[in-house]
Design a protein around this motif. Structure first.
Motif, PDB file in Angstrom:
ATOM      1  N   ASN A   1     102.011  37.641  24.241  1.00 27.27           N
ATOM      2  CA  ASN A   1     101.998  38.758  25.186  1.00 27.27           C
ATOM      3  C   ASN A   1     100.737  39.591  25.012  1.00 27.27           C
ATOM      4  OD1 ASN A   1     104.769  38.752  26.533  1.00 27.27           O
ATOM      5  ND2 ASN A   1     105.369  38.750  24.374  1.00 27.27           N
ATOM      6  N   ASP A   2     100.272  40.182  26.097  1.00 30.60           N
ATOM      7  CA  ASP A   2      99.206  41.178  26.050  1.00 30.60           C
ATOM      8  C   ASP A   2      99.818  42.564  25.933  1.00 30.60           C
ATOM      9  OD1 ASP A   2      97.033  39.441  26.295  1.00 30.60           O
ATOM     10  OD2 ASP A   2      97.191  39.416  28.482  1.00 30.60           O
ATOM     11  N   TYR A   3      99.143  43.438  25.169  1.00 29.43           N
ATOM     12  CA  TYR A   3      99.573  44.828  25.064  1.00 29.43           C
ATOM     13  C   TYR A   3      98.382  45.742  25.354  1.00 29.43           C
ATOM     14  CZ  TYR A   3     103.982  43.273  23.074  1.00 29.43           C
ATOM     15  OH  TYR A   3     105.213  42.679  22.903  1.00 29.43           O
ATOM     16  N   LEU A   4      98.623  46.735  26.199  1.00 34.10           N
ATOM     17  CA  LEU A   4      97.590  47.703  26.574  1.00 34.10           C
ATOM     18  C   LEU A   4      97.958  49.064  25.991  1.00 34.10           C
ATOM     19  CD1 LEU A   4      95.013  48.225  28.358  1.00 34.10           C
ATOM     20  CD2 LEU A   4      96.611  49.019  30.133  1.00 34.10           C
ATOM     21  N   PHE A   5      97.004  49.671  25.249  1.00 35.74           N
ATOM     22  CA  PHE A   5      97.198  50.978  24.636  1.00 35.74           C
ATOM     23  C   PHE A   5      96.351  52.006  25.386  1.00 35.74           C
ATOM     24  CE2 PHE A   5      97.936  47.730  21.533  1.00 35.74           C
ATOM     25  CZ  PHE A   5      98.983  48.182  20.750  1.00 35.74           C
ATOM     26  N   LEU A   6      96.965  53.091  25.806  1.00 35.30           N
ATOM     27  CA  LEU A   6      96.275  54.181  26.496  1.00 35.30           C
ATOM     28  C   LEU A   6      96.461  55.459  25.683  1.00 35.30           C
ATOM     29  CD1 LEU A   6      97.387  53.526  30.204  1.00 35.30           C
ATOM     30  CD2 LEU A   6      95.346  52.664  29.031  1.00 35.30           C
ATOM     31  N   VAL A   7      95.347  56.075  25.247  1.00 34.32           N
ATOM     32  CA  VAL A   7      95.385  57.273  24.412  1.00 34.32           C
ATOM     33  C   VAL A   7      94.932  58.473  25.249  1.00 34.32           C
ATOM     34  CG1 VAL A   7      94.621  58.352  22.265  1.00 34.32           C
ATOM     35  CG2 VAL A   7      94.811  55.851  22.406  1.00 34.32           C
ATOM     36  N   TYR A   8      95.826  59.451  25.408  1.00 33.69           N
ATOM     37  CA  TYR A   8      95.545  60.636  26.217  1.00 33.69           C
ATOM     38  C   TYR A   8      95.346  61.857  25.313  1.00 33.69           C
ATOM     39  CZ  TYR A   8      97.461  57.716  29.948  1.00 33.69           C
ATOM     40  OH  TYR A   8      97.711  56.702  30.830  1.00 33.69           O
ATOM     41  N   TYR A   9      94.494  62.768  25.789  1.00 33.98           N
ATOM     42  CA  TYR A   9      94.184  63.973  25.019  1.00 33.98           C
ATOM     43  C   TYR A   9      94.140  65.175  25.959  1.00 33.98           C
ATOM     44  CZ  TYR A   9      91.427  67.362  22.330  1.00 33.98           C
ATOM     45  OH  TYR A   9      90.987  68.481  21.697  1.00 33.98           O
ATOM     46  N   ARG A  10      94.751  66.271  25.493  1.00 32.41           N
ATOM     47  CA  ARG A  10      94.712  67.520  26.267  1.00 32.41           C
ATOM     48  C   ARG A  10      94.833  68.684  25.303  1.00 32.41           C
ATOM     49  NH1 ARG A  10      97.970  68.555  31.877  1.00 32.41           N
ATOM     50  NH2 ARG A  10      97.244  70.661  32.310  1.00 32.41           N
ATOM     51  N   ASP A  11      93.730  69.436  25.146  1.00 30.41           N
ATOM     52  CA  ASP A  11      93.808  70.598  24.261  1.00 30.41           C
ATOM     53  C   ASP A  11      94.087  71.850  25.087  1.00 30.41           C
ATOM     54  OD1 ASP A  11      91.438  71.573  25.360  1.00 30.41           O
ATOM     55  OD2 ASP A  11      90.197  70.975  23.667  1.00 30.41           O
ATOM     56  N   ILE A  12      94.098  72.976  24.421  1.00 30.30           N
ATOM     57  CA  ILE A  12      94.505  74.215  25.078  1.00 30.30           C
ATOM     58  C   ILE A  12      93.548  74.636  26.189  1.00 30.30           C
ATOM     59  CG2 ILE A  12      93.274  75.728  23.460  1.00 30.30           C
ATOM     60  CD1 ILE A  12      95.735  77.593  23.566  1.00 30.30           C
ATOM     61  N   SER A  13      92.303  74.161  26.144  1.00 28.09           N
ATOM     62  CA  SER A  13      91.314  74.549  27.156  1.00 28.09           C
ATOM     63  C   SER A  13      91.258  73.588  28.343  1.00 28.09           C
ATOM     64  CB  SER A  13      89.923  74.646  26.521  1.00 28.09           C
ATOM     65  OG  SER A  13      89.499  73.371  26.048  1.00 28.09           O
ATOM     66  N   ASP A  14      91.948  72.460  28.254  1.00 27.08           N
ATOM     67  CA  ASP A  14      91.913  71.466  29.331  1.00 27.08           C
ATOM     68  C   ASP A  14      93.020  71.735  30.346  1.00 27.08           C
ATOM     69  OD1 ASP A  14      89.786  69.949  28.301  1.00 27.08           O
ATOM     70  OD2 ASP A  14      91.132  68.825  26.973  1.00 27.08           O
ATOM     71  N   ASN A  15      92.715  71.448  31.610  1.00 24.02           N
ATOM     72  CA  ASN A  15      93.729  71.559  32.655  1.00 24.02           C
ATOM     73  C   ASN A  15      94.096  70.197  33.232  1.00 24.02           C
ATOM     74  OD1 ASN A  15      91.343  71.067  33.974  1.00 24.02           O
ATOM     75  ND2 ASN A  15      91.635  72.640  35.570  1.00 24.02           N
ATOM     76  N   TYR A  16      93.765  69.127  32.495  1.00 27.12           N
ATOM     77  CA  TYR A  16      94.153  67.781  32.902  1.00 27.12           C
ATOM     78  C   TYR A  16      94.207  66.896  31.665  1.00 27.12           C
ATOM     79  CZ  TYR A  16      89.277  66.283  32.386  1.00 27.12           C
ATOM     80  OH  TYR A  16      88.035  65.973  31.888  1.00 27.12           O
ATOM     81  N   ASP A  17      94.863  65.756  31.765  1.00 24.15           N
ATOM     82  CA  ASP A  17      94.968  64.810  30.663  1.00 24.15           C
ATOM     83  C   ASP A  17      93.779  63.860  30.677  1.00 24.15           C
ATOM     84  OD1 ASP A  17      97.382  65.883  29.833  1.00 24.15           O
ATOM     85  OD2 ASP A  17      98.585  64.505  31.044  1.00 24.15           O
ATOM     86  N   ARG A  18      92.979  63.914  29.616  1.00 27.30           N
ATOM     87  CA  ARG A  18      91.842  63.014  29.479  1.00 27.30           C
ATOM     88  C   ARG A  18      92.312  61.690  28.879  1.00 27.30           C
ATOM     89  NH1 ARG A  18      87.803  66.612  25.961  1.00 27.30           N
ATOM     90  NH2 ARG A  18      86.494  64.732  26.118  1.00 27.30           N
ATOM     91  N   LEU A  19      91.740  60.607  29.329  1.00 27.11           N
ATOM     92  CA  LEU A  19      92.003  59.297  28.731  1.00 27.11           C
ATOM     93  C   LEU A  19      90.844  59.010  27.787  1.00 27.11           C
ATOM     94  CD1 LEU A  19      93.756  56.759  28.579  1.00 27.11           C
ATOM     95  CD2 LEU A  19      92.486  55.837  30.528  1.00 27.11           C
ATOM     96  N   ILE A  20      91.097  59.128  26.476  1.00 21.64           N
ATOM     97  CA  ILE A  20      90.006  59.065  25.504  1.00 21.64           C
ATOM     98  C   ILE A  20      89.949  57.728  24.767  1.00 21.64           C
ATOM     99  CG2 ILE A  20      89.953  61.563  25.169  1.00 21.64           C
ATOM    100  CD1 ILE A  20      91.526  61.091  22.538  1.00 21.64           C
ATOM    101  N   GLY A  21      90.900  56.840  25.023  1.00 22.00           N
ATOM    102  CA  GLY A  21      90.858  55.544  24.371  1.00 22.00           C
ATOM    103  C   GLY A  21      91.709  54.522  25.085  1.00 22.00           C
ATOM    104  N   VAL A  22      91.187  53.307  25.189  1.00 24.00           N
ATOM    105  CA  VAL A  22      91.918  52.177  25.761  1.00 24.00           C
ATOM    106  C   VAL A  22      91.651  50.960  24.884  1.00 24.00           C
ATOM    107  CG1 VAL A  22      92.117  50.587  27.701  1.00 24.00           C
ATOM    108  CG2 VAL A  22      91.847  53.017  28.139  1.00 24.00           C
ATOM    109  N   ALA A  23      92.699  50.221  24.575  1.00 26.06           N
ATOM    110  CA  ALA A  23      92.547  49.003  23.799  1.00 26.06           C
ATOM    111  C   ALA A  23      93.552  47.968  24.280  1.00 26.06           C
ATOM    112  CB  ALA A  23      92.739  49.267  22.304  1.00 26.06           C
TER     113      ALA A  23
END
Length: 421
Positions: free
Chosen positions: A392-414
């Motif tokens: 099987n293939d597995y896709l990892f999506l890493v999201y980041y949002r700190d107190i100053s962000d108003n949207y979810d950033r995608l900071i990593g994909v593997a």
């Protein structure tokens, strides 16, 4: 902008498909739209992921069986990690006018079923992308955003972190032969994360399935430059089985999968050989596309405009129907959807499940899945078996949002594979 909020509201009230808390999903709204493919440009088998600030592009293509050219346009909608529309204006995440005409199209040639093949690549000189994250592309006709003909997910990543994963047998002895357990580490040597438990979430997808994806995974162990995820049951997937193959490259003669070919204007009909249950058989490895498909034909030169559409009849013998749930055909050929478009119907006269799909010529993968009305997640173990050795293939999506962000950033994909390193 006010009309963006208006469009999003109309999408929800006019039947835009969602699961959970109004998450936007892959969907085809027009019966004439077929063979929607969305991937990284030049890599048809890839996940639809590109890196922000590079020349990488997403390619979206589809066929319209109306066979007359239409005035199609597309727009992008930024979403949070749950695929809900973000609370930011399109002027922030898009460069240019967020309503781009689809000008690249060709008519089918020498096919019994006539269609128009459309294709677009973006970002381009008309529309650029400023932010990372989840996106939906909406395609619609004549400026009418509130009535899309299709919607597709894609992702834009910043690549601030790295993901190292380990796919192993489950620790629990009762699950060891059927399940695959995922452990992974997120490394962020050059990216500061102050509060990982509140700022970082991870989603994992198996192959291209949406029904069994795991979301909102939090780190178990926090180190100065890494986050470790070593759960037992929380990140466990059904191993399943290798996908079944279907060769539709020709209707001039019967391939290994086809028992009969007949023509009723305007369609060729291909009756497939009855499929057998594999849940009590030994596991056997065979290479597959992990549910994807490739458009191809033996007789033409251009697979995208010279491949025909055929009606394919699936048969799954069963002395009596399953109680408490339904059987679905799962894979790219049904857009990975578990709904009326993929459900099989039981025929008591012939004691079998049946399903007819209109498919473009090519190679296809599929599995049979079972789902009860009480859950959104299907299982393949009942008809396919489930084996921890399955590939099987597995896709990892890493999201980041700190107190100053108003949207979810995608900071990593593997992407990882359970068999191939």
């Amino acid at each position: 902008m006010w009309y963006v909020r208006y469009v999003v509201l109309l999408l929800f009230v006019s039947g835009f498909q969602y699961s959970g808390a109004q998450s936007l999903n892959n969907f085809v709204y027009s019966q004439s739209i077929k063979t929607v493919m969305c991937h990284k440009e030049g890599w048809p088998m890839s996940y639809p992921v590109i890196q922000l600030g590079t020349d990488e592009k997403i390619e979206l293509s589809f066929d319209d069986l109306n066979n007359d050219s239409r005035s199609y346009y597309y727009s992008l909608v930024h979403c949070n990690s749950h695929w809900e529309p973000s609370d930011i204006s399109e002027q922030e995440y898009v460069n240019g006018i967020n309503q781009v005409p689809v000008l690249d199209f060709d008519f089918s040639f020498n096919t019994t079923v006539e269609y128009v093949h459309y294709k677009m690549q973006f970002p381009n000189e008309d529309i650029g992308i400023n932010y990372s994250g989840n996106y939906i592309i909406l395609v619609y006709e004549d400026f009418n955003r509130e009535a899309p003909v299709l919607a597709r997910r894609f992702m834009v990543v910043e690549r601030k972190v790295q993901v190292q994963s380990q796919i192993k047998f489950a620790m629990n002895s009762s699950l060891r032969k059927q399940q695959q357990d995922i452990n992974f580490t997120v490394t962020h040597r050059n990216f500061e994360i102050s509060n990982p438990l509140h700022e970082v979430t991870v989603s994992i997808y198996q192959n291209q399935r949406l029904d069994n994806a795991i979301h909102d995974i939090k780190p178990q162990f926090i180190k100065p430059e890494s986050l470790e995820y070593n759960y037992n049951r929380e990140t466990m997937f059904e191993g399943g089985n290798e996908f079944r193959w279907l060769d539709l490259r020709t209707y001039e003669f019967r391939t290994e999968d086809v028992s009969d070919i007949h023509f009723h204007d305007p369609y060729y009909h291909l009756d497939l050989k009855p499929d057998e249950s594999r849940n009590e058989k030994s596991y056997f490895f065979q290479n597959d596309f992990n549910g994807r498909y490739v458009i191809e034909n033996r007789e033409g030169r251009d697979p995208f405009t010279e491949s025909d559409y055929v009606l394919v009849h699936f048969f799954l013998p069963r002395n009596e129907p399953f109680a408490g749930g339904d059987i679905y055909i799962m894979g790219g050929l049904t857009n990975w959807r578990i709904d009326d478009s993929s459900v099989m119907r039981y025929n008591p006269q012939f004691k079998r499940y049946e399903k007819t799909l209109l498919l473009k010529q090519g190679f296809y993968n599929y599995l049979y899945a079972f789902k009860t009305p009480q859950t959104d997640q299907a299982t393949v173990s009942i008809l396919e078996g489930s084996y921890s050795e399955a590939e099987n293939d597995y896709l990892f999506l890493v999201y980041y949002r700190d107190i100053s962000d108003n949207y979810d950033r995608l900071i990593g994909v593997a992407q990882s594979n359970s068999v191939k390193p």
